[in-house]
Design a protein around this motif. Structure first.
Motif, PDB file in Angstrom:
ATOM      1  N   PHE A 208      57.393   7.356  68.358  1.00  0.00           N
ATOM      2  CA  PHE A 208      56.357   6.468  67.840  1.00  0.00           C
ATOM      3  C   PHE A 208      55.903   6.892  66.449  1.00  0.00           C
ATOM      4  O   PHE A 208      55.500   6.054  65.639  1.00  0.00           O
ATOM      5  N   ALA A 209      55.948   8.188  66.160  1.00  0.00           N
ATOM      6  CA  ALA A 209      55.575   8.638  64.822  1.00  0.00           C
ATOM      7  C   ALA A 209      56.531   8.075  63.776  1.00  0.00           C
ATOM      8  O   ALA A 209      56.120   7.685  62.684  1.00  0.00           O
ATOM      9  N   SER A 210      57.835   8.011  64.102  1.00  0.00           N
ATOM     10  CA  SER A 210      58.808   7.474  63.156  1.00  0.00           C
ATOM     11  C   SER A 210      58.553   5.999  62.891  1.00  0.00           C
ATOM     12  O   SER A 210      58.512   5.548  61.742  1.00  0.00           O
ATOM     13  N   THR A 211      58.384   5.204  63.961  1.00  0.00           N
ATOM     14  CA  THR A 211      58.156   3.774  63.762  1.00  0.00           C
ATOM     15  C   THR A 211      56.816   3.518  63.083  1.00  0.00           C
ATOM     16  O   THR A 211      56.696   2.652  62.216  1.00  0.00           O
ATOM     17  N   GLU A 212      55.785   4.277  63.490  1.00  0.00           N
ATOM     18  CA  GLU A 212      54.471   4.075  62.891  1.00  0.00           C
ATOM     19  C   GLU A 212      54.454   4.472  61.422  1.00  0.00           C
ATOM     20  O   GLU A 212      53.803   3.827  60.600  1.00  0.00           O
ATOM     21  N   THR A 213      55.190   5.543  61.063  1.00  0.00           N
ATOM     22  CA  THR A 213      55.213   5.957  59.663  1.00  0.00           C
ATOM     23  C   THR A 213      55.765   4.850  58.797  1.00  0.00           C
ATOM     24  O   THR A 213      55.215   4.543  57.726  1.00  0.00           O
ATOM     25  N   PHE A 214      56.839   4.204  59.254  1.00  0.00           N
ATOM     26  CA  PHE A 214      57.411   3.118  58.463  1.00  0.00           C
ATOM     27  C   PHE A 214      56.470   1.923  58.410  1.00  0.00           C
ATOM     28  O   PHE A 214      56.204   1.361  57.352  1.00  0.00           O
ATOM     29  N   ARG A 215      55.947   1.517  59.585  1.00  0.00           N
ATOM     30  CA  ARG A 215      55.083   0.335  59.616  1.00  0.00           C
ATOM     31  C   ARG A 215      53.803   0.563  58.829  1.00  0.00           C
ATOM     32  O   ARG A 215      53.319  -0.332  58.134  1.00  0.00           O
TER      33      ARG A 215
ATOM     34  N   VAL B 206      43.505   5.346  50.247  1.00  0.00           N
ATOM     35  CA  VAL B 206      43.278   6.771  50.519  1.00  0.00           C
ATOM     36  C   VAL B 206      43.347   7.030  52.017  1.00  0.00           C
ATOM     37  O   VAL B 206      43.972   8.013  52.473  1.00  0.00           O
ATOM     38  N   GLU B 207      42.718   6.174  52.787  1.00  0.00           N
ATOM     39  CA  GLU B 207      42.724   6.321  54.242  1.00  0.00           C
ATOM     40  C   GLU B 207      44.155   6.320  54.781  1.00  0.00           C
ATOM     41  O   GLU B 207      44.521   7.147  55.631  1.00  0.00           O
ATOM     42  N   MET B 208      44.989   5.423  54.268  1.00  0.00           N
ATOM     43  CA  MET B 208      46.334   5.303  54.805  1.00  0.00           C
ATOM     44  C   MET B 208      47.250   6.423  54.318  1.00  0.00           C
ATOM     45  O   MET B 208      48.186   6.813  55.026  1.00  0.00           O
ATOM     46  N   VAL B 209      47.007   6.959  53.136  1.00  0.00           N
ATOM     47  CA  VAL B 209      47.782   8.120  52.687  1.00  0.00           C
ATOM     48  C   VAL B 209      47.574   9.277  53.658  1.00  0.00           C
ATOM     49  O   VAL B 209      48.530   9.946  54.081  1.00  0.00           O
ATOM     50  N   VAL B 210      46.329   9.530  54.022  1.00  0.00           N
ATOM     51  CA  VAL B 210      46.037  10.591  54.988  1.00  0.00           C
ATOM     52  C   VAL B 210      46.692  10.281  56.332  1.00  0.00           C
ATOM     53  O   VAL B 210      47.239  11.173  56.999  1.00  0.00           O
ATOM     54  N   ALA B 211      46.652   9.011  56.736  1.00  0.00           N
ATOM     55  CA  ALA B 211      47.280   8.625  58.002  1.00  0.00           C
ATOM     56  C   ALA B 211      48.770   8.918  57.985  1.00  0.00           C
ATOM     57  O   ALA B 211      49.318   9.499  58.937  1.00  0.00           O
ATOM     58  N   LEU B 212      49.451   8.530  56.925  1.00  0.00           N
ATOM     59  CA  LEU B 212      50.894   8.734  56.839  1.00  0.00           C
ATOM     60  C   LEU B 212      51.257  10.215  56.817  1.00  0.00           C
ATOM     61  O   LEU B 212      52.267  10.627  57.390  1.00  0.00           O
ATOM     62  N   LEU B 213      50.425  11.009  56.145  1.00  0.00           N
ATOM     63  CA  LEU B 213      50.710  12.440  56.041  1.00  0.00           C
ATOM     64  C   LEU B 213      50.386  13.190  57.329  1.00  0.00           C
ATOM     65  O   LEU B 213      50.935  14.276  57.565  1.00  0.00           O
ATOM     66  N   SER B 214      49.526  12.639  58.154  1.00  0.00           N
ATOM     67  CA  SER B 214      49.062  13.377  59.336  1.00  0.00           C
ATOM     68  C   SER B 214      49.788  13.011  60.615  1.00  0.00           C
ATOM     69  O   SER B 214      49.815  13.812  61.564  1.00  0.00           O
ATOM     70  N   MET B 215      50.382  11.816  60.703  1.00  0.00           N
ATOM     71  CA  MET B 215      50.959  11.380  61.978  1.00  0.00           C
ATOM     72  C   MET B 215      52.125  12.249  62.427  1.00  0.00           C
ATOM     73  O   MET B 215      52.210  12.646  63.595  1.00  0.00           O
ATOM     74  N   ALA B 216      53.047  12.553  61.521  1.00  0.00           N
ATOM     75  CA  ALA B 216      54.214  13.345  61.918  1.00  0.00           C
ATOM     76  C   ALA B 216      53.822  14.770  62.336  1.00  0.00           C
ATOM     77  O   ALA B 216      54.243  15.231  63.409  1.00  0.00           O
TER      78      ALA B 216
ATOM     79  N   SER C 163      38.600   9.349  57.765  1.00  0.00           N
ATOM     80  CA  SER C 163      38.891   8.266  58.695  1.00  0.00           C
ATOM     81  C   SER C 163      40.383   8.122  58.930  1.00  0.00           C
ATOM     82  O   SER C 163      40.816   7.715  60.018  1.00  0.00           O
ATOM     83  N   GLY C 164      41.203   8.463  57.931  1.00  0.00           N
ATOM     84  CA  GLY C 164      42.646   8.378  58.107  1.00  0.00           C
ATOM     85  C   GLY C 164      43.175   9.264  59.211  1.00  0.00           C
ATOM     86  O   GLY C 164      44.254   9.006  59.772  1.00  0.00           O
ATOM     87  N   LEU C 165      42.428  10.303  59.572  1.00  0.00           N
ATOM     88  CA  LEU C 165      42.871  11.213  60.640  1.00  0.00           C
ATOM     89  C   LEU C 165      42.858  10.541  62.005  1.00  0.00           C
ATOM     90  O   LEU C 165      43.468  11.059  62.949  1.00  0.00           O
ATOM     91  N   ARG C 166      42.176   9.397  62.131  1.00  0.00           N
ATOM     92  CA  ARG C 166      42.187   8.715  63.431  1.00  0.00           C
ATOM     93  C   ARG C 166      43.589   8.244  63.785  1.00  0.00           C
ATOM     94  O   ARG C 166      43.939   8.102  64.955  1.00  0.00           O
ATOM     95  N   PHE C 167      44.421   8.014  62.770  1.00  0.00           N
ATOM     96  CA  PHE C 167      45.789   7.587  63.028  1.00  0.00           C
ATOM     97  C   PHE C 167      46.679   8.751  63.457  1.00  0.00           C
ATOM     98  O   PHE C 167      47.785   8.524  63.951  1.00  0.00           O
ATOM     99  N   ALA C 168      46.207   9.987  63.245  1.00  0.00           N
ATOM    100  CA  ALA C 168      47.012  11.148  63.644  1.00  0.00           C
ATOM    101  C   ALA C 168      47.304  11.131  65.133  1.00  0.00           C
ATOM    102  O   ALA C 168      48.363  11.564  65.585  1.00  0.00           O
ATOM    103  N   GLY C 169      46.354  10.638  65.920  1.00  0.00           N
ATOM    104  CA  GLY C 169      46.545  10.602  67.363  1.00  0.00           C
ATOM    105  C   GLY C 169      47.233   9.359  67.870  1.00  0.00           C
ATOM    106  O   GLY C 169      47.499   9.239  69.071  1.00  0.00           O
ATOM    107  N   LEU C 170      47.551   8.418  66.978  1.00  0.00           N
ATOM    108  CA  LEU C 170      48.103   7.142  67.424  1.00  0.00           C
ATOM    109  C   LEU C 170      49.467   7.269  68.091  1.00  0.00           C
ATOM    110  O   LEU C 170      49.684   6.695  69.174  1.00  0.00           O
ATOM    111  N   PRO C 171      50.442   7.998  67.515  1.00  0.00           N
ATOM    112  CA  PRO C 171      51.733   8.130  68.213  1.00  0.00           C
ATOM    113  C   PRO C 171      51.583   8.761  69.596  1.00  0.00           C
ATOM    114  O   PRO C 171      52.214   8.313  70.564  1.00  0.00           O
ATOM    115  N   SER C 172      50.762   9.801  69.695  1.00  0.00           N
ATOM    116  CA  SER C 172      50.542  10.441  70.997  1.00  0.00           C
ATOM    117  C   SER C 172      49.835   9.494  71.955  1.00  0.00           C
ATOM    118  O   SER C 172      50.124   9.474  73.163  1.00  0.00           O
ATOM    119  N   HIS C 173      48.911   8.718  71.439  1.00  0.00           N
ATOM    120  CA  HIS C 173      48.207   7.733  72.258  1.00  0.00           C
ATOM    121  C   HIS C 173      49.187   6.722  72.838  1.00  0.00           C
ATOM    122  O   HIS C 173      49.151   6.396  74.025  1.00  0.00           O
TER     123      HIS C 173
END
Length: 452
Positions: A159-166, A298-308, A354-364
């Motif tokens: 999910f981290a791979s697909t989410e990173t692209f999307r 800015v929020e999404m840059v943090v999200a992309l960097l944190s998900m993997a 706030s971008g860190l909320r996406f860090a848990g998305l693949p695991s969720h």
């Protein structure tokens, strides 16, 4: 042999090695995500410019929640019956037409029917019914594809791979919108209107191109047709068959999403109308609407960097702590935002947080689909989101009511002797509900070791 972490480079390489149908679907998802992200986060301000009150903005959010609850399940049933190609084409056309309705709304003006006057903002509701159509196909299908393609112990990375692209579209979309607003926006209270019409026009263009590509390039040879929909009994059966381990996650997720839903549509209004943040960046003066687009970037840059990294950490410490982190960020962000000083740097740091909320998305997502049988990922996902999103429906209306009210309640002597409705109360109550959800998950949530 070690599995490569889902970096941006490996994600792109995996993307271009996908089979043709998945590649076409992914390209369409990227294009429509661009359109949604360019427009969706600005619609609250757009509604206010067209004459809507904050309470109407809240009703619009709840209306969107209704669509989010109904569409994924209904769209999956429809796709099973007519085949993916025709479903994709129809949903794409409807979404594109929805963007077009949003575009022409301010050009229509009020329509006097005698007993009632149709205000321009009403067409934003109509457009939403159409614009959300394409999403009705993508949710369950995406979950099912990953579930069938990735071993259980690697679900978070999958999910981290697909989410990173999307989510790359989630980054590009707001920044593109900010650029259009900067070059074509006005200078007064209605800064958003001239530039936002250009944003909507570009979104229409993305929709046309994506619909055409997916219709022409999608192969129908492998299309399968599902069984006939059995009505309410089938829905009830799917809900009853949700894995037992999902129930604590579902309760906590619903509380956190209810909290977020109360104030999500008002984030832009806090920036543009409460704080009225004008910013000078690299010598360029940015009005509040443009600055909001930068904040989303800015929020999404943090999200992309944190998900993997978060997905890799989940394999070592378990999914539960990573999901709890994402839930916690969801919960506390509203109260932090509404109580922060009107300082551009502080607000930027908060959106980065706030971008860190996406860090848990693949695991969720791994927790949702992990307990499902390998060929039942789409059904389990649809039932889960149907129940969660149905309960969350009134959240935005409640948030809008509190945000737009001015009543005062006298309390017993203490630190708070007066309780005043308004943005502060709406955002504080939202955070309180979210914290309850986080606490529930920490206490009752399973460890899900089989999927960590």
């Amino acid at each position: 042999m070690a599995t490569e972490a889902p970096s941006v480079r490996s994600t792109v390489r995996q993307f271009f090695s996908l089979e043709r149908d998945v590649l076409v679907l992914s390209l369409a998802m990227f294009a429509f995500s661009l359109g949604f992200q360019m427009t969706g986060r600005y619609l609250s301000e757009y509604l206010v410019v067209l004459g809507a009150t904050p309470f109407v903005v809240g009703l619009y959010g709840s209306f969107g929640n209704i669509i989010s609850a109904v569409y994924p399940y209904a769209g999956g049933v429809f796709s099973d019956r007519v085949g993916s190609r025709y479903a994709l084409t129809l949903f794409g056309l409807l979404s594109t037409f929805g963007f077009l309705v949003w575009l022409v709304a301010p050009l229509v003006g009020p329509i006097d029917l005698g007993a009632v006057v149709l205000e321009p903002w009403l067409w934003i509701f109509v457009g939403l019914v159409l614009a959300q159509a394409w999403k009705s196909f993508g949710l369950g299908a995406t979950f099912a594809i990953v579930k069938q393609s990735v071993p259980d112990e690697r679900l978070a990375r999958g999910f981290a791979s697909t989410e990173t692209f999307r989510r790359t579209a989630f980054l590009v979309g707001p920044l593109l919108a900010a650029g259009l607003l900067f070059y074509f926006g006005g200078t007064g209270e209605e800064d958003i209107l001239p530039g936002f019409l250009y944003v909507l026009a570009v979104a229409v263009g993305f929709g046309v191109v994506a619909t055409a590509i997916q219709h022409v390039r999608y192969e129908t040879d492998a299309d399968s047709f599902g069984k006939q929909f059995e009505g309410v009994a089938q829905i009830r059966s799917d809900l009853a068959d949700l894995p037992e381990t999902l129930r604590p996650l579902l309760v906590a997720d619903t509380l956190v999403r209810f909290a977020n839903g109360m104030v999500y549509g008002f984030f832009i209004l806090v920036i543009t109308r409460v704080y009225e943040l004008d910013v000078t960046l690299f010598g360029y003066s940015l009005n509040p609407a443009v600055f909001f687009g930068v904040l989303l970037g800015v929020e999404m840059v943090v999200a992309l960097l944190s998900m993997a990294p978060a997905a890799i950490a989940a394999e070592r410490v378990g999914l539960k702590p990573v999901v709890a982190l994402g839930f916690a960020v969801y919960a506390v962000f509203p109260v932090l935002l509404i109580s922060a000083p009107a300082d551009p740097l502080v607000i930027t740091l908060l959106f980065a947080f706030s971008g860190l909320r996406f860090a848990g998305l693949p695991s969720h997502k791994a927790l949702i689909v992990g307990p499902a049988e390998r060929d039942a990922g789409g059904r389990v996902t649809g039932a889960y989101y149907l129940l969660r999103n149905t309960i969350v429906i009134p959240s935005a209306a409640l948030g809008g009511y509190l945000y737009d009210s001015d009543w005062v309640v006298e309390l017993p002597a203490g630190p708070l002797d007066l309780l005043t409705a308004g943005p502060e109360l709406a955002f504080t109550v939202a955070s309180a509900v979210g914290v309850v959800g986080v606490g529930y998950f920490l206490v009752f949530g399973e460890e899900f070791e089989a999927y960590a």
